[in-house]
Design a protein around this motif. Structure first.
Motif, PDB file in Angstrom:
ATOM      1  N   TYR A  42       0.821  -1.217   0.000  1.00  0.00           N
ATOM      2  CA  TYR A  42       0.000   0.000   0.000  1.00  0.00           C
ATOM      3  C   TYR A  42       0.852   1.263   0.000  1.00  0.00           C
ATOM      4  O   TYR A  42       0.319   2.370   0.050  1.00  0.00           O
ATOM      5  CB  TYR A  42      -0.932   0.012   1.226  1.00  0.00           C
ATOM      6  CG  TYR A  42      -0.218  -0.286   2.524  1.00  0.00           C
ATOM      7  CD1 TYR A  42       0.559   0.673   3.139  1.00  0.00           C
ATOM      8  CD2 TYR A  42      -0.300  -1.548   3.104  1.00  0.00           C
ATOM      9  CE1 TYR A  42       1.235   0.395   4.306  1.00  0.00           C
ATOM     10  CE2 TYR A  42       0.374  -1.833   4.273  1.00  0.00           C
ATOM     11  CZ  TYR A  42       1.136  -0.853   4.874  1.00  0.00           C
ATOM     12  OH  TYR A  42       1.812  -1.131   6.022  1.00  0.00           O
ATOM     13  N   CYS A  43       2.170   1.106   0.010  1.00  0.00           N
ATOM     14  CA  CYS A  43       3.044   2.273   0.140  1.00  0.00           C
ATOM     15  C   CYS A  43       3.838   2.537  -1.134  1.00  0.00           C
ATOM     16  O   CYS A  43       3.998   3.685  -1.537  1.00  0.00           O
ATOM     17  CB  CYS A  43       3.993   2.072   1.320  1.00  0.00           C
ATOM     18  SG  CYS A  43       4.876   3.552   1.846  1.00  0.00           S
ATOM     19  N   LEU A 202      -4.201   0.612  12.254  1.00  0.00           N
ATOM     20  CA  LEU A 202      -4.406   1.765  11.390  1.00  0.00           C
ATOM     21  C   LEU A 202      -5.397   1.433  10.281  1.00  0.00           C
ATOM     22  O   LEU A 202      -5.296   0.359   9.664  1.00  0.00           O
ATOM     23  CB  LEU A 202      -3.089   2.178  10.716  1.00  0.00           C
ATOM     24  CG  LEU A 202      -2.022   2.913  11.506  1.00  0.00           C
ATOM     25  CD1 LEU A 202      -1.424   2.044  12.612  1.00  0.00           C
ATOM     26  CD2 LEU A 202      -0.902   3.354  10.575  1.00  0.00           C
TER      27      LEU A 202
HETATM   28  N1  SAM Z   1       9.531   2.606   7.128  1.00  0.00           N
HETATM   29  C1  SAM Z   1       8.966   3.038   8.361  1.00  0.00           C
HETATM   30  C2  SAM Z   1       7.874   2.089   8.817  1.00  0.00           C
HETATM   31  O1  SAM Z   1       7.653   1.073   8.140  1.00  0.00           O
HETATM   32  O2  SAM Z   1       7.291   2.343   9.857  1.00  0.00           O
HETATM   33  C3  SAM Z   1       8.494   4.482   8.390  1.00  0.00           C
HETATM   34  C4  SAM Z   1       7.744   5.018   7.202  1.00  0.00           C
HETATM   35  S1  SAM Z   1       6.126   4.319   6.938  1.00  0.00           S
HETATM   36  C5  SAM Z   1       5.558   5.345   5.605  1.00  0.00           C
HETATM   37  C6  SAM Z   1       5.236   4.909   8.357  1.00  0.00           C
HETATM   38  C7  SAM Z   1       3.918   4.243   8.622  1.00  0.00           C
HETATM   39  O3  SAM Z   1       3.004   4.622   7.625  1.00  0.00           O
HETATM   40  C8  SAM Z   1       3.936   2.720   8.652  1.00  0.00           C
HETATM   41  O4  SAM Z   1       3.361   2.275   9.859  1.00  0.00           O
HETATM   42  C9  SAM Z   1       3.075   2.342   7.472  1.00  0.00           C
HETATM   43  O5  SAM Z   1       2.379   1.134   7.699  1.00  0.00           O
HETATM   44  C10 SAM Z   1       2.139   3.526   7.406  1.00  0.00           C
HETATM   45  N2  SAM Z   1       1.487   3.718   6.105  1.00  0.00           N
HETATM   46  C11 SAM Z   1       2.057   3.829   4.878  1.00  0.00           C
HETATM   47  N3  SAM Z   1       1.110   4.023   3.941  1.00  0.00           N
HETATM   48  C12 SAM Z   1      -0.086   4.034   4.587  1.00  0.00           C
HETATM   49  C13 SAM Z   1      -1.440   4.208   4.174  1.00  0.00           C
HETATM   50  N4  SAM Z   1      -1.775   4.405   2.888  1.00  0.00           N
HETATM   51  N5  SAM Z   1      -2.402   4.191   5.121  1.00  0.00           N
HETATM   52  C14 SAM Z   1      -2.096   3.995   6.432  1.00  0.00           C
HETATM   53  N6  SAM Z   1      -0.836   3.837   6.877  1.00  0.00           N
HETATM   54  C15 SAM Z   1       0.154   3.849   5.970  1.00  0.00           C
END
Ligand code: SAM
Length: 341
Positions: A42-43, A202
């Protein structure tokens, strides 16, 4: 000249973005790198999507200057994120530099945990106080699939290492995905509790690549239903000065579970957060690519100028209309790795 620059493809703006006068900025999330060793479904679209050139990333010295400038304008809490912050070769130096800035009373980090085994003791020594670990499955093959190649044991070992290094108040982040990990939620919660960690669930937000998976979003009531055996009927309550999560006490009277409901609600009214991308752009909101470039002030060591740029970004902070617009795809072009989630 306006310093409001689109970072990536510009997202549609609301007709009038009301100035956020309700709260003052108190917290900053800094994305120290957009690189990541995982590629959560999803990222990121795949493992080969591009990164910013390393030369554009702020150095530890520049991060310290930035945080000094922000602290002079009232910022008190810093969360280090990414991308994956622990793949940054100088993450320990960055933590150390930020932790010594006068006025900063909380330095925390969000990580996927894969490199905590090697880094937890040094991070702790450098002044890091709190760690959140993202983990979406306790099933090795599902974890591998959701992260496009991640090894679950690396994360589990990393969580153990963080505890051994003395991190208390550990939190875990799990994006609840309908049809994927939904039947694992209770197991994940119990696992986190067994480690004295606080699990947080989340909702998947329609931001960036997440917008393409919005049919997998598991709304808050569905998460609660999955945890009915563990949680009573209490309403969730926020933790003061700790972001948008709201917590529900467990039936056992000891534990709790946090919920971050970014898909079904907007947190805009109380949002005191600013974001900074790894190339030094102040971003007032998760739901837009708009940003104020602060690299000139960083080069000059101009702390007052950094404060002025913060004011500019804050004045453009949108209200809940933009967030609600995410459901109409307004935030499709936002990159979570730049905003740091
Ligand atoms: N790499 C690190 C990690 O995995 O925690 C930090 C960056 S990551 C973007 C931070 C958080 O954003 C993670 O917990 C990830 O699951 C969440 N995340 C990323 N995309 C998301 C989305 N579309 N909706 C909800 N949470 C999201």
């Amino acid at each position: 000249m306006s310093r409001f620059l689109p970072v990536l493809a510009p997202a549609p703006r609301p007709m009038a973005a009301p100035v956020n006068e309700r709260v003052a900025p108190r917290a900053v999330r800094i994305s120290i790198t957009d690189r990541c060793d995982l590629a959560c479904v999803y990222c990121r679209p795949n493992r080969k999507d591009g990164y910013l050139p390393a030369a554009q990333r702020l150095t530890a010295e520049r991060w310290e200057t930035l945080v000094r400038g922000l602290a002079q304008r009232g910022i008190r809490r810093v969360r280090i994120t990414g991308g994956e912050p622990l793949v940054h070769p100088h993450v320990v130096d960055i933590v150390r530099a930020i932790a010594r800035v006068p006025g900063i009373d909380d330095v925390a980090l969000t990580t996927n945990g894969t490199r905590l085994t090697a880094l937890a003791p040094a991070l702790r020594d450098a002044g890091l106080r709190r760690v959140n670990v993202s983990i979406d499955s306790l099933d090795p093959s599902r974890f591998f699939r959701l992260t496009r190649g991640g090894r679950l044991s690396d994360v589990l070992d990393g969580v153990d290492a963080a505890r051994r290094a003395g991190f208390r108040d550990l939190k875990t982040n799990t994006v609840a995905l309908a049809g994927e990990n939904e039947h694992e939620l209770e197991t994940i919660v119990r696992w986190a509790w067994s480690l004295d960690a606080t699990p947080r669930l989340l909702e998947l937000m329609s931001v960036g690549h997440g917008a393409r998976l919005s049919s997998c979003t598991m709304p808050y009531p569905a998460m609660r239903a999955r945890l009915a055996a563990l949680l009573g009927d209490d309403d969730p309550a926020p933790e003061p000065d700790r972001g948008p999560a709201r917590y529900v006490r467990a039936r056992d009277g000891v534990h709790r579970v946090g919920f971050i409901t970014g898909a079904s609600e907007s947190f805009c009214a109380g949002c005191d957060r600013l974001r900074v991308s790894s190339d030094g752009r102040l971003r007032p909101c998760l739901a837009t690519n708009d940003a104020v470039d602060v690299t000139r002030e960083l080069r000059l060591g101009d702390l007052a100028g950094i404060g002025a740029r913060l004011d500019e970004a804050w004045a453009e902070k949108p209200d809940g209309e933009l967030w609600r617009g995410c459901r109409e795809d307004a935030a499709r072009d936002v990159d979570m790795r730049s905003t740091g989630g």
